[in-house]
Every structure is written in C-alpha cells, then in structure tokens.
Motif scaffolding. Structure first.
Motif, PDB file in Angstrom:
ATOM      1  N   LEU A 223      29.137  -0.484   8.021  1.00  0.00           N
ATOM      2  CA  LEU A 223      28.184  -0.916   6.999  1.00  0.00           C
ATOM      3  C   LEU A 223      28.868  -1.482   5.759  1.00  0.00           C
ATOM      4  O   LEU A 223      28.396  -2.461   5.183  1.00  0.00           O
ATOM      5  N   LEU A 224      29.946  -0.880   5.356  1.00  0.00           N
ATOM      6  CA  LEU A 224      30.635  -1.327   4.138  1.00  0.00           C
ATOM      7  C   LEU A 224      31.531  -2.545   4.356  1.00  0.00           C
ATOM      8  O   LEU A 224      31.853  -3.255   3.411  1.00  0.00           O
ATOM      9  N   ASN A 225      31.948  -2.763   5.598  1.00  0.00           N
ATOM     10  CA  ASN A 225      32.908  -3.836   5.877  1.00  0.00           C
ATOM     11  C   ASN A 225      32.402  -4.830   6.918  1.00  0.00           C
ATOM     12  O   ASN A 225      33.208  -5.509   7.554  1.00  0.00           O
ATOM     13  N   HIS A 226      31.095  -4.935   7.110  1.00  0.00           N
ATOM     14  CA  HIS A 226      30.585  -5.781   8.199  1.00  0.00           C
ATOM     15  C   HIS A 226      31.028  -7.238   8.058  1.00  0.00           C
ATOM     16  O   HIS A 226      31.328  -7.891   9.051  1.00  0.00           O
TER      17      HIS A 226
ATOM     18  N   PRO B  76      27.311  -9.388  11.988  1.00  0.00           N
ATOM     19  CA  PRO B  76      26.125  -9.865  11.268  1.00  0.00           C
ATOM     20  C   PRO B  76      25.506  -8.729  10.463  1.00  0.00           C
ATOM     21  O   PRO B  76      25.739  -7.554  10.746  1.00  0.00           O
ATOM     22  N   SER B  77      24.714  -9.087   9.467  1.00  0.00           N
ATOM     23  CA  SER B  77      24.031  -8.052   8.696  1.00  0.00           C
ATOM     24  C   SER B  77      22.896  -7.465   9.526  1.00  0.00           C
ATOM     25  O   SER B  77      22.324  -8.130  10.401  1.00  0.00           O
ATOM     26  N   PHE B  78      22.582  -6.226   9.247  1.00  0.00           N
ATOM     27  CA  PHE B  78      21.501  -5.544   9.959  1.00  0.00           C
ATOM     28  C   PHE B  78      20.183  -6.290   9.759  1.00  0.00           C
ATOM     29  O   PHE B  78      19.397  -6.446  10.688  1.00  0.00           O
ATOM     30  N   GLU B  79      19.946  -6.772   8.542  1.00  0.00           N
ATOM     31  CA  GLU B  79      18.710  -7.515   8.235  1.00  0.00           C
ATOM     32  C   GLU B  79      18.596  -8.775   9.070  1.00  0.00           C
ATOM     33  O   GLU B  79      17.523  -9.095   9.575  1.00  0.00           O
ATOM     34  N   SER B  80      19.679  -9.523   9.197  1.00  0.00           N
ATOM     35  CA  SER B  80      19.655 -10.757   9.987  1.00  0.00           C
ATOM     36  C   SER B  80      19.308 -10.470  11.443  1.00  0.00           C
ATOM     37  O   SER B  80      18.560 -11.214  12.072  1.00  0.00           O
ATOM     38  N   VAL B  81      19.843  -9.392  11.960  1.00  0.00           N
ATOM     39  CA  VAL B  81      19.573  -9.022  13.349  1.00  0.00           C
ATOM     40  C   VAL B  81      18.097  -8.667  13.516  1.00  0.00           C
ATOM     41  O   VAL B  81      17.441  -9.122  14.457  1.00  0.00           O
ATOM     42  N   GLY B  82      17.548  -7.880  12.597  1.00  0.00           N
ATOM     43  CA  GLY B  82      16.132  -7.507  12.674  1.00  0.00           C
ATOM     44  C   GLY B  82      15.213  -8.711  12.561  1.00  0.00           C
ATOM     45  O   GLY B  82      14.234  -8.836  13.311  1.00  0.00           O
ATOM     46  N   ARG B  83      15.512  -9.600  11.625  1.00  0.00           N
ATOM     47  CA  ARG B  83      14.683 -10.809  11.469  1.00  0.00           C
ATOM     48  C   ARG B  83      14.757 -11.681  12.720  1.00  0.00           C
ATOM     49  O   ARG B  83      13.749 -12.230  13.161  1.00  0.00           O
ATOM     50  N   THR B  84      15.952 -11.793  13.276  1.00  0.00           N
ATOM     51  CA  THR B  84      16.123 -12.610  14.478  1.00  0.00           C
ATOM     52  C   THR B  84      15.365 -11.992  15.650  1.00  0.00           C
ATOM     53  O   THR B  84      14.721 -12.704  16.426  1.00  0.00           O
ATOM     54  N   ARG B  85      15.416 -10.672  15.791  1.00  0.00           N
ATOM     55  CA  ARG B  85      14.662  -9.993  16.847  1.00  0.00           C
ATOM     56  C   ARG B  85      13.180 -10.277  16.716  1.00  0.00           C
ATOM     57  O   ARG B  85      12.494 -10.623  17.670  1.00  0.00           O
ATOM     58  N   ARG B  86      12.652 -10.161  15.499  1.00  0.00           N
ATOM     59  CA  ARG B  86      11.212 -10.412  15.288  1.00  0.00           C
ATOM     60  C   ARG B  86      10.847 -11.846  15.653  1.00  0.00           C
ATOM     61  O   ARG B  86       9.828 -12.096  16.306  1.00  0.00           O
ATOM     62  N   LYS B  87      11.678 -12.793  15.242  1.00  0.00           N
ATOM     63  CA  LYS B  87      11.428 -14.199  15.548  1.00  0.00           C
ATOM     64  C   LYS B  87      11.423 -14.434  17.056  1.00  0.00           C
ATOM     65  O   LYS B  87      10.527 -15.092  17.595  1.00  0.00           O
ATOM     66  N   LEU B  88      12.429 -13.903  17.742  1.00  0.00           N
ATOM     67  CA  LEU B  88      12.517 -14.091  19.186  1.00  0.00           C
ATOM     68  C   LEU B  88      11.349 -13.444  19.919  1.00  0.00           C
ATOM     69  O   LEU B  88      10.794 -14.022  20.853  1.00  0.00           O
ATOM     70  N   GLN B  89      10.965 -12.236  19.503  1.00  0.00           N
ATOM     71  CA  GLN B  89       9.872 -11.551  20.173  1.00  0.00           C
ATOM     72  C   GLN B  89       8.538 -12.251  19.919  1.00  0.00           C
ATOM     73  O   GLN B  89       7.647 -12.196  20.752  1.00  0.00           O
ATOM     74  N   GLU B  90       8.428 -12.908  18.787  1.00  0.00           N
ATOM     75  CA  GLU B  90       7.216 -13.677  18.503  1.00  0.00           C
ATOM     76  C   GLU B  90       7.135 -14.905  19.410  1.00  0.00           C
ATOM     77  O   GLU B  90       6.074 -15.244  19.910  1.00  0.00           O
ATOM     78  N   LYS B  91       8.279 -15.560  19.625  1.00  0.00           N
ATOM     79  CA  LYS B  91       8.322 -16.769  20.450  1.00  0.00           C
ATOM     80  C   LYS B  91       8.352 -16.474  21.949  1.00  0.00           C
ATOM     81  O   LYS B  91       7.854 -17.267  22.741  1.00  0.00           O
ATOM     82  N   CYS B  92       8.945 -15.365  22.332  1.00  0.00           N
ATOM     83  CA  CYS B  92       9.184 -15.056  23.754  1.00  0.00           C
ATOM     84  C   CYS B  92       8.584 -13.688  24.098  1.00  0.00           C
ATOM     85  O   CYS B  92       9.260 -12.659  23.958  1.00  0.00           O
ATOM     86  N   PRO B  93       7.348 -13.646  24.552  1.00  0.00           N
ATOM     87  CA  PRO B  93       6.692 -12.366  24.842  1.00  0.00           C
ATOM     88  C   PRO B  93       7.431 -11.509  25.867  1.00  0.00           C
ATOM     89  O   PRO B  93       7.290 -10.283  25.854  1.00  0.00           O
ATOM     90  N   GLU B  94       8.235 -12.129  26.725  1.00  0.00           N
ATOM     91  CA  GLU B  94       8.973 -11.358  27.726  1.00  0.00           C
ATOM     92  C   GLU B  94      10.057 -10.486  27.092  1.00  0.00           C
ATOM     93  O   GLU B  94      10.580  -9.577  27.729  1.00  0.00           O
TER      94      GLU B  94
END
Length: 101
Positions: free
Chosen positions: A49-52, A58-76
């Motif tokens: 966390l301190l040295n990412h 990647p930052s934890f936030e970027s990963v979460g936002r990317t997951r949400r975007k992908l799940q919105e676009k790709c229901p599978e």
C-alpha cells in the motif's frame, strides 16, 4: 491513458479466470498484484500500500473503477447474483448518503 488500458486488459483477464475476483475487489487486487509483481502476495500489506507506485502496481481505486466499468459493459464478468444484489443495495445507500451531505 495507456496505463489504464493496460490495467483494463489485466483486470479483464483476472475476471475471466477467477470467479472469486468478480465478487471481491480484495481478491481481484491480490490477483492483479501477483500478475504485476511475482511474489506480491507474500509481501506485507503495508509495503504494497505504501510503495505501490515504486513497485509498479496499480492503485486499488483504479482497479475497482476498472472492474465496475468492465462489469457494466460485459455481463459475463458480473459476480454472483447475491453479490449483484449486495452491490446494488450499497449503491442505493451511497446515493442516499450523497444526497444528504
């Protein structure tokens, strides 16, 4: 922008392979850290966390936002029905909270 495209590709790959990662951002982040940096799962959490940035993670936030975007676009790539309901309920609660503030 290229960095976000790279994250998106890796997040997509993890979501396709790991059903648990679809339901839990912590599982997703751990799997991603291990993709970026061999042995990251054995490192102390504080070090990650301190040295990412220095570690090239990647930052934890970027990963979460990317997951949400992908799940919105790709229901599978959506998580279990139970988790979809939990997330929808959490989103409603957050919207109420945001309106009150």
């Amino acid at each position: 922008m290229d960095s976000l495209k790279t994250i998106e590709g890796k997040v997509r790959a993890v979501l396709q392979e790991n059903e648990d990662a679809r339901n839990d951002d912590m599982v997703l982040y751990l799997a991603l850290c291990n993709l970026y940096l061999k042995g990251a799962g054995a490192m102390p959490l504080a070090q990650i966390l301190l040295n990412h940035k220095e570690l090239g993670l990647p930052s934890f936030e970027s990963v979460g936002r990317t997951r949400r975007k992908l799940q919105e676009k790709c229901p599978e790539l959506l998580g279990s029905v139970r988790m979809q309901k939990v997330r929808a309920k959490g989103e409603k609660a957050y919207r109420r909270y945001a309106k009150e503030s």
